[in-house]
Enzyme design. Structure first.
Site, short mmCIF file in Angstrom:
data_model
loop_
_atom_site.label_atom_id
_atom_site.label_comp_id
_atom_site.label_asym_id
_atom_site.label_seq_id
_atom_site.Cartn_x
_atom_site.Cartn_y
_atom_site.Cartn_z
N ARG A 88 0.88 -1.28 -0.15
CA ARG A 88 0.01 -0.06 0.07
C ARG A 88 0.90 1.27 -0.22
O ARG A 88 1.53 1.66 1.08
CB ARG A 88 -0.89 0.06 1.46
N TYR A 145 3.73 5.63 11.75
CA TYR A 145 4.22 4.05 11.91
C TYR A 145 4.98 3.22 10.99
O TYR A 145 5.50 2.11 11.10
CB TYR A 145 2.85 3.51 12.25
N HIS A 186 -3.81 4.64 4.37
CA HIS A 186 -4.78 3.71 4.39
C HIS A 186 -5.99 4.37 3.59
O HIS A 186 -6.76 3.64 2.90
CB HIS A 186 -5.02 3.08 5.96
C1 LIG Z 1 -15.78 -5.04 10.79
C2 LIG Z 1 -14.83 -3.86 10.68
N1 LIG Z 1 -13.91 -3.70 11.61
C3 LIG Z 1 -13.18 -2.54 11.57
C4 LIG Z 1 -13.17 -1.66 10.46
C5 LIG Z 1 -12.16 -0.74 10.43
N2 LIG Z 1 -11.16 -0.87 9.54
C6 LIG Z 1 -11.51 -0.19 8.19
S1 LIG Z 1 -10.21 -0.66 7.30
C7 LIG Z 1 -9.49 -1.63 8.30
C8 LIG Z 1 -8.16 -2.34 8.07
C9 LIG Z 1 -8.38 -3.41 6.94
O1 LIG Z 1 -7.25 -3.98 6.74
P1 LIG Z 1 -7.19 -4.64 5.36
O2 LIG Z 1 -8.09 -5.96 5.37
O3 LIG Z 1 -5.76 -5.40 5.28
O4 LIG Z 1 -7.41 -4.25 3.97
P2 LIG Z 1 -6.55 -2.84 3.39
O5 LIG Z 1 -7.33 -1.70 3.88
O6 LIG Z 1 -5.08 -2.81 3.93
O7 LIG Z 1 -7.02 -2.86 1.87
C10 LIG Z 1 -10.16 -1.46 9.36
C11 LIG Z 1 -9.68 -2.17 10.64
C12 LIG Z 1 -14.21 -1.99 9.47
N3 LIG Z 1 -14.40 -1.13 8.59
N4 LIG Z 1 -15.00 -3.05 9.82
#
Ligand SMILES: Cc1ncc(C[n+]2csc(CCOP(=O)(O)OP(=O)(O)O)c2C)c(N)n1
Ligand SMILES: [Mg+2]
Length: 366
Positions: free
Chosen positions: A262, A275, A266
């Site tokens: 990435r 971080y 985020h």
């Molecule tokens: C059920 C839920 N828990 C927490 C969140 C908050 N949240 C949004 S994105 C994220 C991280 C996701 O990481 P990843 O699956 O690696 O996907 P990326 O964003 O890196 O593409 C979190 C914890 C959410 N949207 N839904």
């Protein structure tokens, strides 16, 4: 424990070596003529230019939020082209390159992140589901959809559609994605799970998220799985096509871990400088998916003119979307009350009236 490197045929320096791929992927690599690769490059490049402009639009106050896809274009473009139009795709929220190739106007992604629409597009029209922000929830929807395809097939054996679902490394820790794999394996669904391991779940590194390479987990569910270099568009295409064909031909679910990075934050609400190790970042930027394909294409004799014209096209494309977005204006505040229920509801009606009275109470118009 030491694990092998992810499978790759186009390395970070743009060297292509099909012999690194197993025999079952070779026919799909052989499909990749220069015209197809130029198309892949164009899609990756245009998505990146659009993506950067969308980040700027957020900073300029035109969007509530932006979710960058920068760095992850290769596996997305590859998977989109490997799928057939009647294969149904369930994205998470970062799959802008796939959305574009599926015929979604990226303007509709921006309208959504501006609050002008609650969905953005008609999923049935594109066989591309609306974005799902609830991490991992759509993996269950995907498995349910794929179970439905199996039922259709009982009535009509010629049905050979498949499903692809995309989520991130962080989502693999959610119950939903694991439950989705259990049902997929048990019911032998025609489905491909694609995990884009971009090394981060917001600020949590994948090394905390999983103590084994993510693709190995799938094998514990009885699902065949591979780990590939997701910044290599060629291997990503070949494997996505192979996995889709296995799934649609009765092989049951398949699992791909695409290792990528990435490059952006985020979302626009995040500050990775808090971080992210700058050395790690620099190393990953060297493995950029667009850069390596450009080196390869130039070595194959693709001329400067192609790259210059594409750059102009991409900028004009992004500028067109920007102009349409700005012309949209602010969404009506009433939409947040009127779309809660299918019919107007006394509770939301009262809330809407309260807000209107509150805003009217200010001397200055807000
Ligand atoms: C059920 C839920 N828990 C927490 C969140 C908050 N949240 C949004 S994105 C994220 C991280 C996701 O990481 P990843 O699956 O690696 O996907 P990326 O964003 O890196 O593409 C979190 C914890 C959410 N949207 N839904
Ligand atoms: Mg991630």
């Amino acid at each position: 424990m030491e694990y092998p490197e992810p499978l790759s045929v186009l390395d970070a320096q743009g060297n292509y070596d099909p012999n690194r791929a197993p025999a079952e992927l070779r026919p799909y690599l052989d499909e990749l003529g220069l015209d197809k690769l130029k198309q892949f490059f164009a899609d990756m490049y245009i998505t990146r230019v659009f993506d950067k402009d969308a980040s700027n639009l957020q900073r300029q106050g035109q969007l509530g939020l932006w979710i960058p896809s920068q760095g992850q274009e290769a596996v997305q473009v590859a998977a989109a082209y490997a799928s057939r139009p009647d294969d149904y795709i369930f994205p998470a929220y970062r799959e802008h390159a796939i959305a574009r190739i599926r015929g979604i106007d990226p303007f509709d992604i921006l309208r959504w992140l501006r609050g002008n629409t609650h969905g953005g597009w008609d999923p049935k029209k594109h066989n591309f589901h609306i974005y799902t922000v609830v991490i991992g929830a759509h993996a269950l929807h995907a498995t349910g959809y794929a179970m439905g395809i199996n039922l259709d097939r009982e009535k009509d054996p010629s049905v050979d559609k498949a499903v692809m679902v995309f989520y991130g490394d962080g989502a693999t820790s959610q119950g939903d994605t694991n439950e989705a794999m259990i049902f997929a394996a048990s019911y032998k669904t025609p489905q491909v799970f694609v995990v884009q391991n971009n090394q981060w779940a917001i600020s949590v590194p994948v090394t905390v998220q999983s103590k084994t390479p993510i693709y190995l987990r799938a094998q514990g569910f009885g699902i065949p799985s591979w780990q590939i270099d997701g910044n290599d568009v060629m291997v990503s295409y070949a494997l996505a096509k192979h996995a889709l064909n296995s799934a649609r031909n009765g092989g049951g679910p398949q699992f791909i871990e695409a290792v990528t990075y990435r490059q952006g934050a985020h979302t626009s609400s995040d500050d990775p400088t808090k971080y992210e190790d700058p050395e790690m970042r620099a190393e990953w930027l060297e493995k950029d998916p667009i850069k390596r394909l450009e080196i390869y294409l130039r070595a194959q004799g693709v001329e400067e003119e192609f790259f210059t014209a594409l750059d102009a096209e991409a900028k004009e494309y992004a500028a067109g979307i920007r102009a349409r977005l700005i012309a949209l204006g602010a969404p009506e505040t009433s939409t947040m009350f009127r779309n809660v229920y299918s019919e107007y509801h006394p509770v939301t009606e009262a809330q809407e009236k309260w807000l209107a009275d509150y805003e009217a109470s200010f001397e200055v118009e807000i």
